[in-house]
Design a protein around this motif. Sequence first.
Motif, PDB file in Angstrom:
ATOM      1  N   ARG A  52       1.163  -1.027   0.127  1.00 34.51           N
ATOM      2  CA  ARG A  52      -0.189  -0.122  -0.209  1.00 34.51           C
ATOM      3  C   ARG A  52       1.166   1.495   0.626  1.00 34.51           C
ATOM      4  O   ARG A  52       1.940   1.279   0.488  1.00 34.51           O
ATOM      5  CB  ARG A  52      -0.439  -0.038   1.019  1.00 34.51           C
ATOM      6  CG  ARG A  52      -1.601  -1.602   1.424  1.00 34.51           C
ATOM      7  CD  ARG A  52      -3.194  -1.177   0.243  1.00 34.51           C
ATOM      8  NE  ARG A  52      -3.720  -2.397   0.286  1.00 34.51           N
ATOM      9  CZ  ARG A  52      -4.109  -3.429  -0.574  1.00 34.51           C
ATOM     10  NH1 ARG A  52      -3.755  -3.091  -1.131  1.00 34.51           N
ATOM     11  NH2 ARG A  52      -4.871  -4.875  -0.298  1.00 34.51           N
ATOM     12  N   GLY A  53       0.263   2.208  -0.499  1.00 37.13           N
ATOM     13  CA  GLY A  53       0.644   3.406  -0.891  1.00 37.13           C
ATOM     14  C   GLY A  53       1.001   4.535  -1.909  1.00 37.13           C
ATOM     15  O   GLY A  53       0.293   3.980  -2.202  1.00 37.13           O
ATOM     16  N   ASP A  54       1.092   5.937  -2.052  1.00 32.62           N
ATOM     17  CA  ASP A  54       1.820   6.169  -3.303  1.00 32.62           C
ATOM     18  C   ASP A  54       2.050   6.137  -4.340  1.00 32.62           C
ATOM     19  O   ASP A  54       1.707   5.815  -5.798  1.00 32.62           O
ATOM     20  CB  ASP A  54       2.202   7.716  -2.373  1.00 32.62           C
ATOM     21  CG  ASP A  54       0.939   7.959  -1.854  1.00 32.62           C
ATOM     22  OD1 ASP A  54      -0.297   8.218  -1.589  1.00 32.62           O
ATOM     23  OD2 ASP A  54       1.806   9.455  -1.210  1.00 32.62           O
ATOM     24  N   HIS A  55       3.516   5.135  -4.035  1.00 32.10           N
ATOM     25  CA  HIS A  55       3.566   4.771  -5.182  1.00 32.10           C
ATOM     26  C   HIS A  55       3.341   3.272  -5.366  1.00 32.10           C
ATOM     27  O   HIS A  55       3.139   3.287  -7.021  1.00 32.10           O
ATOM     28  CB  HIS A  55       5.431   3.980  -4.725  1.00 32.10           C
ATOM     29  CG  HIS A  55       6.284   3.257  -5.684  1.00 32.10           C
ATOM     30  ND1 HIS A  55       6.557   4.298  -7.026  1.00 32.10           N
ATOM     31  CD2 HIS A  55       6.961   2.453  -6.063  1.00 32.10           C
ATOM     32  CE1 HIS A  55       7.305   3.024  -7.847  1.00 32.10           C
ATOM     33  NE2 HIS A  55       7.200   2.460  -6.967  1.00 32.10           N
ATOM     34  N   ALA A  56       2.924   2.550  -4.906  1.00 30.32           N
ATOM     35  CA  ALA A  56       2.605   1.465  -5.129  1.00 30.32           C
ATOM     36  C   ALA A  56       1.102   1.973  -5.984  1.00 30.32           C
ATOM     37  O   ALA A  56       0.678   1.585  -7.210  1.00 30.32           O
ATOM     38  CB  ALA A  56       1.830   0.786  -4.692  1.00 30.32           C
ATOM     39  N   LEU A  57      -0.184   3.220  -5.017  1.00 29.73           N
ATOM     40  CA  LEU A  57      -0.922   3.228  -5.982  1.00 29.73           C
ATOM     41  C   LEU A  57      -1.381   3.574  -7.309  1.00 29.73           C
ATOM     42  O   LEU A  57      -1.208   3.391  -8.617  1.00 29.73           O
ATOM     43  CB  LEU A  57      -2.041   3.811  -5.100  1.00 29.73           C
ATOM     44  CG  LEU A  57      -3.639   4.801  -5.989  1.00 29.73           C
ATOM     45  CD1 LEU A  57      -4.315   3.758  -5.855  1.00 29.73           C
ATOM     46  CD2 LEU A  57      -3.000   6.071  -4.438  1.00 29.73           C
ATOM     47  N   ALA A  58       0.061   5.031  -7.172  1.00 24.12           N
ATOM     48  CA  ALA A  58       0.208   5.110  -9.272  1.00 24.12           C
ATOM     49  C   ALA A  58       0.989   4.183  -9.919  1.00 24.12           C
ATOM     50  O   ALA A  58       0.548   3.827 -10.864  1.00 24.12           O
ATOM     51  CB  ALA A  58       1.847   6.008  -8.797  1.00 24.12           C
ATOM     52  N   THR A  59       1.723   2.636  -9.174  1.00 22.01           N
ATOM     53  CA  THR A  59       2.065   2.245 -10.498  1.00 22.01           C
ATOM     54  C   THR A  59       0.431   1.222 -10.821  1.00 22.01           C
ATOM     55  O   THR A  59       0.451   1.235 -11.403  1.00 22.01           O
ATOM     56  CB  THR A  59       2.917   0.877  -9.157  1.00 22.01           C
ATOM     57  OG1 THR A  59       3.681   1.753  -9.224  1.00 22.01           O
ATOM     58  CG2 THR A  59       3.670  -0.287 -11.098  1.00 22.01           C
ATOM     59  N   LEU A  60      -0.223   0.690 -10.120  1.00 18.85           N
ATOM     60  CA  LEU A  60      -1.587   0.618 -10.784  1.00 18.85           C
ATOM     61  C   LEU A  60      -2.033   1.113 -11.074  1.00 18.85           C
ATOM     62  O   LEU A  60      -2.481   1.247 -12.857  1.00 18.85           O
ATOM     63  CB  LEU A  60      -2.123   0.073  -9.402  1.00 18.85           C
ATOM     64  CG  LEU A  60      -3.614  -1.231  -9.439  1.00 18.85           C
ATOM     65  CD1 LEU A  60      -2.545  -2.132  -9.750  1.00 18.85           C
ATOM     66  CD2 LEU A  60      -4.409  -1.091  -8.283  1.00 18.85           C
ATOM     67  N   ALA A  61      -1.874   2.351 -11.048  1.00 19.58           N
ATOM     68  CA  ALA A  61      -3.346   3.814 -11.792  1.00 19.58           C
ATOM     69  C   ALA A  61      -2.554   3.477 -13.502  1.00 19.58           C
ATOM     70  O   ALA A  61      -3.375   3.173 -14.182  1.00 19.58           O
ATOM     71  CB  ALA A  61      -3.215   4.435 -11.314  1.00 19.58           C
ATOM     72  N   ALA A  62      -1.158   3.553 -13.513  1.00 22.01           N
ATOM     73  CA  ALA A  62      -0.551   3.074 -14.668  1.00 22.01           C
ATOM     74  C   ALA A  62      -1.210   1.863 -15.149  1.00 22.01           C
ATOM     75  O   ALA A  62      -1.220   2.034 -16.607  1.00 22.01           O
ATOM     76  CB  ALA A  62       1.179   3.512 -14.665  1.00 22.01           C
ATOM     77  N   ALA A  63      -1.151   1.030 -14.655  1.00 22.64           N
ATOM     78  CA  ALA A  63      -1.322  -0.753 -15.595  1.00 22.64           C
ATOM     79  C   ALA A  63      -2.998  -0.644 -15.927  1.00 22.64           C
ATOM     80  O   ALA A  63      -2.976  -1.342 -17.042  1.00 22.64           O
ATOM     81  CB  ALA A  63      -1.156  -1.875 -14.436  1.00 22.64           C
ATOM     82  N   HIS A  64      -3.430  -0.072 -15.122  1.00 23.80           N
ATOM     83  CA  HIS A  64      -4.939   0.571 -15.352  1.00 23.80           C
ATOM     84  C   HIS A  64      -4.926   1.517 -16.796  1.00 23.80           C
ATOM     85  O   HIS A  64      -5.741   0.615 -17.037  1.00 23.80           O
ATOM     86  CB  HIS A  64      -5.722   0.824 -14.160  1.00 23.80           C
ATOM     87  CG  HIS A  64      -7.168   1.434 -14.479  1.00 23.80           C
ATOM     88  ND1 HIS A  64      -7.720   1.887 -15.970  1.00 23.80           N
ATOM     89  CD2 HIS A  64      -7.935   0.236 -14.358  1.00 23.80           C
ATOM     90  CE1 HIS A  64      -9.369   2.176 -15.737  1.00 23.80           C
ATOM     91  NE2 HIS A  64      -9.436   1.274 -14.538  1.00 23.80           N
ATOM     92  N   ARG A  65      -4.746   2.138 -16.717  1.00 29.94           N
ATOM     93  CA  ARG A  65      -3.874   3.060 -17.705  1.00 29.94           C
ATOM     94  C   ARG A  65      -4.120   2.478 -18.845  1.00 29.94           C
ATOM     95  O   ARG A  65      -4.254   2.634 -20.241  1.00 29.94           O
ATOM     96  CB  ARG A  65      -3.359   3.820 -17.585  1.00 29.94           C
ATOM     97  CG  ARG A  65      -3.922   5.199 -17.110  1.00 29.94           C
ATOM     98  CD  ARG A  65      -3.642   7.141 -17.273  1.00 29.94           C
ATOM     99  NE  ARG A  65      -2.526   6.861 -16.740  1.00 29.94           N
ATOM    100  CZ  ARG A  65      -2.072   6.593 -15.107  1.00 29.94           C
ATOM    101  NH1 ARG A  65      -2.754   6.904 -14.695  1.00 29.94           N
ATOM    102  NH2 ARG A  65      -0.463   6.841 -15.222  1.00 29.94           N
ATOM    103  N   GLN A  66      -2.814   1.631 -19.322  1.00 25.23           N
ATOM    104  CA  GLN A  66      -2.719   0.859 -19.910  1.00 25.23           C
ATOM    105  C   GLN A  66      -3.520  -0.114 -21.009  1.00 25.23           C
ATOM    106  O   GLN A  66      -3.082  -0.589 -22.047  1.00 25.23           O
ATOM    107  CB  GLN A  66      -1.167   0.351 -19.855  1.00 25.23           C
ATOM    108  CG  GLN A  66      -0.256  -0.711 -21.318  1.00 25.23           C
ATOM    109  CD  GLN A  66       0.304  -1.144 -20.415  1.00 25.23           C
ATOM    110  OE1 GLN A  66       1.114  -1.413 -19.248  1.00 25.23           O
ATOM    111  NE2 GLN A  66       1.338  -1.198 -21.213  1.00 25.23           N
TER     112      GLN A  66
END
Length: 72
Positions: A52-66
Amino acid sequence: MGDADLAAGHKVGEYVVDEKIGQGGFGAVFRATHPLIGKLAVALAPLETLPRGDHALATLAAAHRQVTETLS
């Protein structure tokens, strides 16, 4: 059903899950459709063991966009 599974027909917000389209290190990815307008979307069911945390959320959001761009 595991922590990264959604059954077909499960409602996520205003969308209804159609099918599981993949699974990876973050969790499972599902195609979903808005029942009134037919708009396609991607639903992610992250593993509960993900960090959990900001970095994990940003990585997950990038994967979602892709994945979303791939469906468009």
